[in-house]
Design a protein around this motif. Structure first.
Motif, short mmCIF file in Angstrom:
data_model
loop_
_atom_site.label_atom_id
_atom_site.label_comp_id
_atom_site.label_asym_id
_atom_site.label_seq_id
_atom_site.Cartn_x
_atom_site.Cartn_y
_atom_site.Cartn_z
N PHE A 167 69.89 -6.94 -22.38
CA PHE A 167 70.82 -6.84 -23.23
C PHE A 167 70.43 -6.00 -24.39
O PHE A 167 71.29 -5.64 -25.11
CB PHE A 167 71.37 -8.27 -23.49
CG PHE A 167 70.64 -9.03 -24.38
CD1 PHE A 167 69.19 -9.21 -24.23
CD2 PHE A 167 71.27 -9.85 -25.45
CE1 PHE A 167 68.49 -10.01 -25.16
CE2 PHE A 167 70.51 -10.59 -26.33
CZ PHE A 167 69.01 -10.49 -26.13
N TRP B 210 69.71 -1.62 -23.35
CA TRP B 210 70.51 -0.71 -22.46
C TRP B 210 70.88 0.42 -23.31
O TRP B 210 70.98 1.72 -22.75
CB TRP B 210 71.94 -1.53 -22.13
CG TRP B 210 72.76 -1.60 -22.99
CD1 TRP B 210 72.87 -2.55 -23.85
CD2 TRP B 210 73.73 -0.66 -23.11
NE1 TRP B 210 73.93 -2.41 -24.70
CE2 TRP B 210 74.48 -1.29 -24.31
CE3 TRP B 210 74.18 0.56 -22.68
CZ2 TRP B 210 75.52 -0.51 -25.05
CZ3 TRP B 210 75.14 1.21 -23.28
CH2 TRP B 210 75.95 0.78 -24.69
N ASP C 250 79.35 -3.46 -31.46
CA ASP C 250 78.33 -4.31 -31.22
C ASP C 250 77.73 -4.86 -32.43
O ASP C 250 77.88 -3.98 -33.30
CB ASP C 250 77.13 -3.77 -30.42
CG ASP C 250 76.44 -4.87 -29.57
OD1 ASP C 250 75.91 -6.07 -30.00
OD2 ASP C 250 75.76 -4.69 -28.36
N HIS D 126 79.92 2.52 -28.92
CA HIS D 126 79.66 1.17 -28.59
C HIS D 126 79.95 0.21 -29.84
O HIS D 126 79.44 0.47 -30.97
CB HIS D 126 78.05 1.42 -28.49
CG HIS D 126 77.00 0.30 -28.40
ND1 HIS D 126 75.79 0.24 -28.73
CD2 HIS D 126 77.56 -0.91 -28.20
CE1 HIS D 126 75.28 -0.83 -28.72
NE2 HIS D 126 76.15 -1.69 -28.27
N ASP E 62 80.88 -4.74 -26.55
CA ASP E 62 80.23 -5.89 -26.67
C ASP E 62 81.26 -6.88 -27.62
O ASP E 62 81.32 -6.62 -28.71
CB ASP E 62 78.79 -5.79 -27.25
CG ASP E 62 78.07 -7.17 -27.11
OD1 ASP E 62 78.81 -8.24 -27.30
OD2 ASP E 62 76.87 -7.05 -27.17
N ASP F 236 71.06 -3.05 -29.86
CA ASP F 236 70.70 -2.80 -28.27
C ASP F 236 69.50 -1.57 -28.20
O ASP F 236 69.69 -1.10 -27.25
CB ASP F 236 71.99 -2.76 -27.28
CG ASP F 236 72.72 -4.08 -27.52
OD1 ASP F 236 72.33 -5.02 -28.12
OD2 ASP F 236 73.86 -4.00 -26.85
N HIS G 258 75.25 -7.82 -21.69
CA HIS G 258 75.25 -6.34 -21.96
C HIS G 258 74.27 -5.47 -21.04
O HIS G 258 74.19 -4.23 -21.07
CB HIS G 258 75.12 -5.94 -23.52
CG HIS G 258 75.98 -4.91 -24.02
ND1 HIS G 258 76.28 -4.70 -25.24
CD2 HIS G 258 76.45 -3.95 -23.37
CE1 HIS G 258 76.99 -3.80 -25.26
NE2 HIS G 258 77.02 -2.90 -24.11
MN LIG Z 1 75.26 -5.69 -27.00
#
Ligand SMILES: [Mn+2]
Length: 377
Positions: free
Chosen positions: A218, A221, A202, A200, A293, A206, A174
């Motif tokens: 990862f 970000w 996930d 996003h 992700d 993150d 990521h």
């Molecule tokens: Mn991620």
């Protein structure tokens, strides 16, 4: 890079034909060559190269471009996401009607598998790797050497020749989401004036500012992406379920909206799309970026990943939410990351099941990108 170097000349130096971004000398070379010859329908390496260059030459007319970034140097617990760009293309060779094959495939970023970001390197290392990658090519002076910087530069070059194209980036871990979103933000928001909303998916937030002193990886970000957006609420995270801190911490301190996996699965895609669309509209969002992700998805559908987590999202929810939001806000960029085919963890049916899930998500991104009405017009 020399001033005035043409973007296509730069791309030919910093990219490699699809499936060829991982540097191999002996082990893996036969596999890589076989894949490339199949992808390009070519008989020889020279044919592969010629057809890749011909594909790059069509960028100005492209509506959707795919770019592989086979780097997992930014990953954490276990590696293997560097194999995804090649593995996904190989998986889809048997599905000639998959939307991937309607895109211009720009190929892969060249990856030196010990490097991540040029900011982490001293001048001597940059000079040594630059010489190894580009020799004494005068056009290569000043080119970056690390995967994240090469990804950002490649996307900038792609936008320079095709300002309306939508890039879909195939990671990689990521950390690749950082240059992918940065390039999209520079192009669409800073240069073209379109305010981006960032969706996003996930299992994790993150949202660390840094991790073990590392600025871009990862786990960080999204923090940097949220700073780019001004912490104004345009980052919406869906599927989080593995975090040391509660949802309210992230929402209260960083201004994000975080819809955890249990809430997402309970409410369903349509209710989530309504909420997020209302939020984006209120915040003046013009266009959508999706960072997917694969570990946001439940381990039952996507176990071949570096940090798999149970109790995740269903592929139907991820796919529907992506498509519903892309109907309301044109999709102008996206990435699919953390697919790690070598990490099947001994689960029956893996990594095929993960590759099927990833193929579905890649198809969603490409189709949404290809059907948008021109943003800002
Ligand atoms: Mn991620």
């Amino acid at each position: 890079m020399k001033p005035g170097a043409r973007p296509l000349d730069v791309l030919q130096r910093i990219l490699r034909p699809a499936g060829g971004g991982v540097y191999v000398v002996s082990t893996g070379l036969a596999e890589q060559r076989a894949l490339q010859r199949q992808v390009y329908g070519a008989e020889t390496d020279a044919d592969v190269h010629a057809r890749w260059q011909a594909a790059l030459a069509t960028l100005p007319e492209a509506s959707v471009v795919t770019l592989g970034v086979p780097s997992d140097v930014g990953a954490g617990f276990t590696r293997g996401a560097n194999r995804a760009p090649a593995a996904l293309r190989a998986w889809l060779l048997g599905r000639p009607r998959h939307p991937l094959w309607t895109t211009v495939d720009a190929g892969d970023v060249r990856v030196v598998p010990q490097l991540l970001s040029d900011e982490m390197l001293g001048d001597a290392q940059i000079a040594a790797t630059r010489a190894a990658l580009y020799g004494d090519d005068p056009l290569a002076a000043g080119l970056p050497v690390s995967p994240l910087d090469l990804c950002a530069r490649a996307l900038a070059c792609i936008f320079a020749v095709a300002p309306d194209v939508v890039p879909i980036v195939i990671g990689g871990d990521h950390s690749v989401g950082w240059p992918a979103f940065l390039a999209a933000h520079r192009h669409w928001e800073q240069a073209r004036g379109l305010r981006l909303g960032l969706l996003h998916f996930d299992a994790h937030t993150d949202l660390l500012e840094s991790r073990l002193g590392i600025k871009y990886c990862f786990a960080t970000w999204a923090w940097h992406a949220n700073e780019l957006l001004g912490r104004d609420g345009r980052l919406v995270q869906v599927g989080v379920r593995a975090s040391a801190r509660p949802q309210a911490h992230w929402e209260d301190t960083l201004g994000v909206r975080q819809i955890r996996a249990a809430e997402a699965n309970r409410r369903g895609a349509e209710a989530l799309a309504d909420e997020i669309a209302e939020r984006f509209t209120r915040l003046g969002v013009d266009a959508l970026y999706v960072s997917n992700d694969i570990d946001g998805t439940d381990v039952a559908y996507a176990g071949a990943t570096g940090t798999p987590e149970p109790d995740g999202l269903t592929p139907d929810l991820v796919s529907s939410l992506t498509r519903l939001l892309a109907q309301r806000f044109p999709l102008v960029g996206g990435d699919l990351v953390e697919v790690a085919p070598p990490l099947a963890h001994g689960a029956p049916g893996e990594p095929g099941r993960t590759l099927d899930t990833a193929a579905r998500y890649l198809g969603d991104l490409v189709q949404c990108a290809g059907t948008r009405s021109a943003p800002g017009t």
